[in-house]
Design a protein around this motif. Structure first.
Motif, PDB file in Angstrom:
ATOM      1  N   ALA A  29      42.594  47.336  37.664  1.00  0.00           N
ATOM      2  CA  ALA A  29      43.652  46.987  38.611  1.00  0.00           C
ATOM      3  C   ALA A  29      43.351  47.390  40.053  1.00  0.00           C
ATOM      4  N   ASN A  30      42.513  48.405  40.249  1.00  0.00           N
ATOM      5  CA  ASN A  30      42.227  48.857  41.612  1.00  0.00           C
ATOM      6  C   ASN A  30      41.172  48.018  42.322  1.00  0.00           C
ATOM      7  N   TYR A  31      40.520  47.132  41.575  1.00  0.00           N
ATOM      8  CA  TYR A  31      39.482  46.304  42.191  1.00  0.00           C
ATOM      9  C   TYR A  31      40.097  45.100  42.892  1.00  0.00           C
ATOM     10  N   GLN A  32      39.492  44.717  44.008  1.00  0.00           N
ATOM     11  CA  GLN A  32      39.994  43.610  44.820  1.00  0.00           C
ATOM     12  C   GLN A  32      39.054  42.407  44.780  1.00  0.00           C
TER      13      GLN A  32
ATOM     14  N   LEU B 222      39.662  31.068  36.896  1.00  0.00           N
ATOM     15  CA  LEU B 222      40.907  31.826  36.808  1.00  0.00           C
ATOM     16  C   LEU B 222      40.544  33.246  36.412  1.00  0.00           C
ATOM     17  N   TYR B 223      40.861  34.195  37.289  1.00  0.00           N
ATOM     18  CA  TYR B 223      40.511  35.596  37.081  1.00  0.00           C
ATOM     19  C   TYR B 223      41.797  36.399  37.096  1.00  0.00           C
ATOM     20  N   GLY B 224      42.134  37.009  35.956  1.00  0.00           N
ATOM     21  CA  GLY B 224      43.399  37.709  35.853  1.00  0.00           C
ATOM     22  C   GLY B 224      43.250  39.127  35.333  1.00  0.00           C
ATOM     23  N   ILE B 225      43.978  40.050  35.937  1.00  0.00           N
ATOM     24  CA  ILE B 225      44.018  41.442  35.496  1.00  0.00           C
ATOM     25  C   ILE B 225      45.424  41.724  34.970  1.00  0.00           C
TER      26      ILE B 225
ATOM     27  N   GLN C 245      53.866  41.383  25.525  1.00  0.00           N
ATOM     28  CA  GLN C 245      54.754  41.453  26.682  1.00  0.00           C
ATOM     29  C   GLN C 245      53.976  41.490  27.998  1.00  0.00           C
ATOM     30  N   ALA C 246      52.696  41.142  27.952  1.00  0.00           N
ATOM     31  CA  ALA C 246      51.831  41.305  29.121  1.00  0.00           C
ATOM     32  C   ALA C 246      52.130  40.278  30.207  1.00  0.00           C
ATOM     33  N   THR C 247      51.784  40.662  31.424  1.00  0.00           N
ATOM     34  CA  THR C 247      51.831  39.758  32.559  1.00  0.00           C
ATOM     35  C   THR C 247      50.618  40.047  33.437  1.00  0.00           C
ATOM     36  N   PHE C 248      50.320  39.180  34.359  1.00  0.00           N
ATOM     37  CA  PHE C 248      49.227  39.434  35.301  1.00  0.00           C
ATOM     38  C   PHE C 248      49.763  40.277  36.453  1.00  0.00           C
ATOM     39  N   GLN C 249      49.127  41.430  36.696  1.00  0.00           N
ATOM     40  CA  GLN C 249      49.470  42.150  37.909  1.00  0.00           C
ATOM     41  C   GLN C 249      48.608  41.672  39.079  1.00  0.00           C
ATOM     42  N   LYS C 250      47.447  41.104  38.761  1.00  0.00           N
ATOM     43  CA  LYS C 250      46.609  40.436  39.752  1.00  0.00           C
ATOM     44  C   LYS C 250      46.022  39.193  39.103  1.00  0.00           C
ATOM     45  N   VAL C 251      46.062  38.087  39.812  1.00  0.00           N
ATOM     46  CA  VAL C 251      45.481  36.866  39.273  1.00  0.00           C
ATOM     47  C   VAL C 251      45.149  35.938  40.436  1.00  0.00           C
ATOM     48  N   VAL C 252      44.026  35.223  40.305  1.00  0.00           N
ATOM     49  CA  VAL C 252      43.630  34.292  41.355  1.00  0.00           C
ATOM     50  C   VAL C 252      42.952  33.081  40.721  1.00  0.00           C
ATOM     51  N   LEU C 253      43.227  31.917  41.290  1.00  0.00           N
ATOM     52  CA  LEU C 253      42.601  30.668  40.879  1.00  0.00           C
ATOM     53  C   LEU C 253      41.777  30.166  42.056  1.00  0.00           C
TER      54      LEU C 253
ATOM     55  N   PHE D  38      46.501  40.115  44.639  1.00  0.00           N
ATOM     56  CA  PHE D  38      45.299  40.435  45.412  1.00  0.00           C
ATOM     57  C   PHE D  38      45.599  40.508  46.913  1.00  0.00           C
ATOM     58  N   VAL D  39      46.533  39.678  47.354  1.00  0.00           N
ATOM     59  CA  VAL D  39      46.854  39.559  48.771  1.00  0.00           C
ATOM     60  C   VAL D  39      48.373  39.664  48.910  1.00  0.00           C
ATOM     61  N   SER D  40      48.855  40.141  50.054  1.00  0.00           N
ATOM     62  CA  SER D  40      50.277  40.349  50.269  1.00  0.00           C
ATOM     63  C   SER D  40      51.059  39.060  50.111  1.00  0.00           C
ATOM     64  N   ALA D  41      52.347  39.216  49.908  1.00  0.00           N
ATOM     65  CA  ALA D  41      53.224  38.074  49.624  1.00  0.00           C
ATOM     66  C   ALA D  41      53.254  37.081  50.778  1.00  0.00           C
ATOM     67  N   GLY D  42      52.896  37.508  51.990  1.00  0.00           N
ATOM     68  CA  GLY D  42      52.930  36.616  53.135  1.00  0.00           C
ATOM     69  C   GLY D  42      51.772  35.645  53.201  1.00  0.00           C
TER      70      GLY D  42
END
Length: 208
Positions: free
Chosen positions: A76-79, A109-112, A125-133, A201-205
């Protein structure tokens, strides 16, 4: 000790479960992507020869291909997102060039996940705390144009230098292979069009 075959089977069960229970409802279906069914032999051929895990039909009917990579919460700490690069010590010279050289998928698709084990009971019950396509052809285009440079003399993290993304080559601790990592915040900052969708991975903005 678990055999390599057992470990591979467990990884496949983990990947398939996350695909069905997390990736489909949380990423693909909100985008309007639906799985395109393939025969088992064709799926295996695409995976082994071209690094393609999935085929989807987009809302306009276009078929696209995806490689998937799912990680537990330990990452989770990796960016960044990683690709296996080379296995220079492999006895078979033909197999020294790894995933990076064969992948022909349209997207990654890379998901943590938000759980630290590959235990199915936790994953329910899992969800992605970080995910990018990511659009992979656009990444490869940056390499072809020299706007992204793989620097085999460097290790560590990506950096932006003189208008280019410099990508170091890192080595696994056991010496079996090397890998490269693409820094998602840097890509978002300089090449946001490569990111189709992301969370964490990146802020909501951020706007892709």
């Amino acid at each position: 000790m678990k055999s390599q075959g057992t470990s591979y089977r467990q990884d496949r069960v983990f990947t398939e479960f996350v695909h069905q229970r997390v990736a489909l409802p949380q990423v693909y279906r909100p985008l309007g992507w639906e799985p395109f069914r393939l025969g088992q032999s064709e799926q295996e051929r695409l995976d082994i020869q071209h690094g393609i895990d999935r085929v989807f039909s987009q809302p306009d009917g276009k078929l696209v291909t995806v490689q998937e990579r799912f990680r537990t919460g330990y990452y989770a700490n990796y960016q960044d997102v990683t690709f296996r690069y080379r296995r220079d010590q492999h006895q078979d010279k033909a197999r020294r060039y790894s995933e990076f050289y064969k992948i022909q998928a349209d997207y990654l698709l890379y998901g943590i996940l938000d759980c630290k084990e590959k235990d199915i009971r936790q994953l329910r019950q899992a969800t992605f705390q970080k995910v990018v396509l990511l659009q992979l052809p656009l990444l490869w285009e940056k390499l072809d144009r020299g706007e992204a440079v793989i620097d085999e003399t460097q290790t560590g993290h990506c950096r932006w230098e003189k208008g280019k993304l410099i990508i170091p080559v890192n080595h696994n601790r056991d010496g079996s292979s090397s890998f490269i990592a693409w820094d998602i915040p840097l890509i978002a900052k300089h090449w946001s069009h490569i990111i189709v969708w992301q969370r964490g991975f990146v802020s909501a903005g951020f706007k892709s």
